[in-house]
Design an enzyme around this catalytic site. Sequence first.
Site, mmCIF file in Angstrom:
data_model
loop_
_atom_site.group_PDB
_atom_site.id
_atom_site.type_symbol
_atom_site.label_atom_id
_atom_site.label_comp_id
_atom_site.label_asym_id
_atom_site.label_seq_id
_atom_site.Cartn_x
_atom_site.Cartn_y
_atom_site.Cartn_z
ATOM 1 C CG ASP A 184 -0.352 -0.005 2.534
ATOM 2 O OD1 ASP A 184 0.920 0.369 2.599
ATOM 3 O OD2 ASP A 184 -0.968 -0.392 3.473
ATOM 4 C CG PHE A 185 -0.464 5.088 1.577
ATOM 5 C CD1 PHE A 185 0.082 5.862 2.520
ATOM 6 C CD2 PHE A 185 -1.616 4.293 1.647
ATOM 7 C CE1 PHE A 185 -0.455 5.808 3.800
ATOM 8 C CE2 PHE A 185 -2.224 4.514 3.275
ATOM 9 C CZ PHE A 185 -1.666 5.169 4.081
#
Length: 135
Positions: A19-20
């Site tokens: 994810d980010f």
Amino acid sequence: MNSDNVYRLPIRIYYEDTDFSGVVYHAAYLKFFERGRTEALRACGVHHSELLAREEPLAFAVRKMTTEWLVPAKIDDLLEVRTRFVAAKGARMILDQEIWRDEVLLARAEVEAACMALSGRPRRLPEDVVSRFFS
């Protein structure tokens, strides 16, 4: 397969798996488990393409999976997916899988897969296939 009947597959974590924040997204572990199962089958001499080429084509489908995530993996980690065949009876096979980073267990799964005809109906696991799981 090695002497403890566990197949080990190294997996590197790439940006696309995270994810980010650089933490592996939970669904990515399902892909890692799938790769582990496929490569464990291959190590036993069971190839999906050969199953599909049989007189009655066969395939495996995951019927049930119980997963537990314990510690997150992160970008650039080198993981090891460990796969062990536990049982094979009728149309079903049971596998235990774990994902490790060095000496740390990150995730585990118990998987029940079914052998199926291409029509989607269950088929008994062929004996020549089952015999390869536990040799």
